[in-house]
Design a protein around this motif. Structure first.
Motif, short mmCIF file in Angstrom:
data_model
loop_
_atom_site.label_atom_id
_atom_site.label_comp_id
_atom_site.label_asym_id
_atom_site.label_seq_id
_atom_site.Cartn_x
_atom_site.Cartn_y
_atom_site.Cartn_z
N TYR A 89 -9.37 -5.71 0.17
CA TYR A 89 -8.20 -4.78 -0.40
C TYR A 89 -8.31 -4.95 -2.06
CZ TYR A 89 -4.32 -2.14 -0.66
OH TYR A 89 -3.12 -1.07 -1.33
N ALA A 143 -4.97 0.88 7.96
CA ALA A 143 -4.84 1.32 9.17
C ALA A 143 -5.74 0.52 10.35
CB ALA A 143 -5.34 2.83 9.67
N GLY A 144 -6.70 -0.11 9.84
CA GLY A 144 -7.63 -1.23 10.61
C GLY A 144 -7.46 -2.32 10.34
N LYS A 189 0.77 4.77 -2.78
CA LYS A 189 -0.01 5.75 -2.48
C LYS A 189 -0.18 7.02 -3.35
CE LYS A 189 0.71 5.23 2.61
NZ LYS A 189 0.88 6.02 3.93
N HIS A 231 0.79 -1.36 0.03
CA HIS A 231 0.19 0.13 0.18
C HIS A 231 0.81 1.31 -0.06
CE1 HIS A 231 -3.63 2.34 0.67
NE2 HIS A 231 -3.03 3.02 1.47
N TYR A 285 -8.09 7.07 -1.96
CA TYR A 285 -6.68 7.26 -1.33
C TYR A 285 -6.97 7.23 0.16
CZ TYR A 285 -2.53 9.76 0.51
OH TYR A 285 -1.62 10.18 1.06
N ARG A 286 -7.92 8.19 0.44
CA ARG A 286 -8.45 8.34 1.95
C ARG A 286 -9.02 7.18 2.54
NH1 ARG A 286 -9.37 13.33 -0.39
NH2 ARG A 286 -12.08 12.76 -0.55
N GLU A 287 -10.03 6.52 1.86
CA GLU A 287 -10.73 5.26 2.36
C GLU A 287 -9.83 4.12 2.62
OE1 GLU A 287 -14.00 4.98 -0.45
OE2 GLU A 287 -15.05 6.48 0.37
N THR A 334 -10.46 10.14 -3.22
CA THR A 334 -11.23 9.50 -2.23
C THR A 334 -10.90 8.07 -1.93
OG1 THR A 334 -13.28 10.64 -3.35
CG2 THR A 334 -13.83 8.80 -1.93
N GLY A 377 -6.61 4.37 3.22
CA GLY A 377 -5.74 4.47 4.21
C GLY A 377 -6.15 3.90 5.44
N ARG A 378 -7.62 4.27 5.61
CA ARG A 378 -8.22 4.01 6.92
C ARG A 378 -8.50 2.54 6.80
NH1 ARG A 378 -11.13 8.80 5.69
NH2 ARG A 378 -12.74 7.96 4.39
N LEU A 379 -8.67 1.88 5.51
CA LEU A 379 -8.91 0.58 5.53
C LEU A 379 -7.43 -0.14 6.10
CD1 LEU A 379 -10.43 -2.00 4.64
CD2 LEU A 379 -9.31 -1.78 2.51
#
Length: 314
Positions: free
Chosen positions: A222, A208-209, A189, A185, A200-202, A198, A204-206
């Motif tokens: 993914y 992170a969790g 980036k 990932h 890219y942000r979503e 959009t 990133g959160r995915l």
């Protein structure tokens, strides 16, 4: 290792069409074939239709879209074609892309003629029987028609997605670990920023969790989100934003004149006066002079072999 890519046999030049001809695509056979391993299939021959053969077409009937003979519509090949598609698709899960034949009632990806009983056609058409099942069963898979590959933007996007999916399988699928996902990932980036801010942000959160996921399930989720994001064409404005981010990494190394030169090239690209290769060439030059480990790994800079010359028209 060659990248496995499915293809309608006629597009590869095999004489399997109803009239004994083919639809060889020169980009496919002369350029892309150097870098991928094509796996051809002719769904119509696969269900036993001969060469040459009577033409077939899709007809809208009360029981849905049916694949029938064009002459009288009495011979129905729908169920046989769907059965073949299910069987074939289950054996090609490792593919990284598929090139299909435009307008074909079995392989067409869009605007395939769909007739109604009185002989008229439905506006907008439909999708070929085989390709419809392929895209439904493998929604992450890059699929493109031979005719659309003449468009430089569509061609570049399709080939890039093939390489990205292969990269994902090689570096994540073969090593299903948290570290493999994070490293992959990280390399994409700037690619995600260019194709879909959009996503890219979503995503990133995915990522992170990721610790909250079973890794096999995370792989599926993914892959779908990643490939869907890349299917969106990178707009010039988004690419410009990425280029601005890239030049920011050299702000401590470049002179005022060098910074201005690079900014001028980025602006020239934004205005459509230069292809993206021009500012990228200078950024790569500075990256050699002032190495940055993070930038050196970014796929955005080298997404596929330069020999394909896909960014010349972007």
């Amino acid at each position: 290792m060659s990248i496995p890519v499915g293809i309608s046999a006629c597009v590869l030049g095999e004489k399997v069409r109803f009239d004994g001809g083919h639809k060889r695509n020169r980009f496919v056979t002369d350029e892309l074939a150097k870098f991928v391993q094509f796996r051809p299939v002719c769904p119509e021959m696969a269900i036993g239709l001969p060469v040459p053969r009577p033409t077939i077409r899709l007809v809208q009937q009360d029981n849905g879209e049916r694949l029938v003979d064009s002459k009288g519509g009495e011979l129905d090949f729908t169920d046989k074609m769907k059965s073949f598609a299910d069987q074939h698709i289950s054996a090609i899960q490792s593919l990284c892309g598929f090139v299909v034949c435009a307008k074909s009632p079995t392989c067409g990806m869009e605007r395939v003629k769909l007739y109604i009983p009185n002989g008229n056609t439905v506006p907008g058409g439909t999708v070929g029987v085989f390709t419809k099942q392929l895209m439904a069963a493998m929604p992450w898979l890059p699929v493109e028609e031979d005719g659309r590959l003449q468009d430089p933007v569509l061609r570049e996007n399709f080939v890039f997605r093939i390489y990205a999916l292969h990269d994902f399988y090689q570096n994540v699928g073969n090593s299903l670990t948290l570290d493999a996902f994070v490293k992959f990932h990280s390399r994409y980036k700037f690619v995600l920023m260019a194709h879909s801010p959009t996503a890219y942000r979503e995503m990133g959160r995915l990522v992170a969790g990721i610790k909250d996921w079973d890794l096999a399930e995370f792989f599926v989720e993914y892959r779908q989100q990643f490939m869907h994001a890349l299917s969106k064409h990178a707009r010039r404005s988004n690419n410009t934003n990425v280029l601005m981010h890239l030049q920011g990494y050299f702000k401590r190394n470049l002179t005022r004149e060098q910074k201005q030169e690079l900014l001028d090239l980025i602006e020239s690209y934004r205005l459509g006066h230069q292809p993206i290769l021009v500012p990228l060439a200078l950024i790569k030059h500075y990256l050699k002079e002032y190495p940055d480990p993070y930038l050196q790994l970014q796929t955005f800079l080298n997404p596929y072999p330069e020999e394909l010359k896909l960014r010349y028209g972007l």
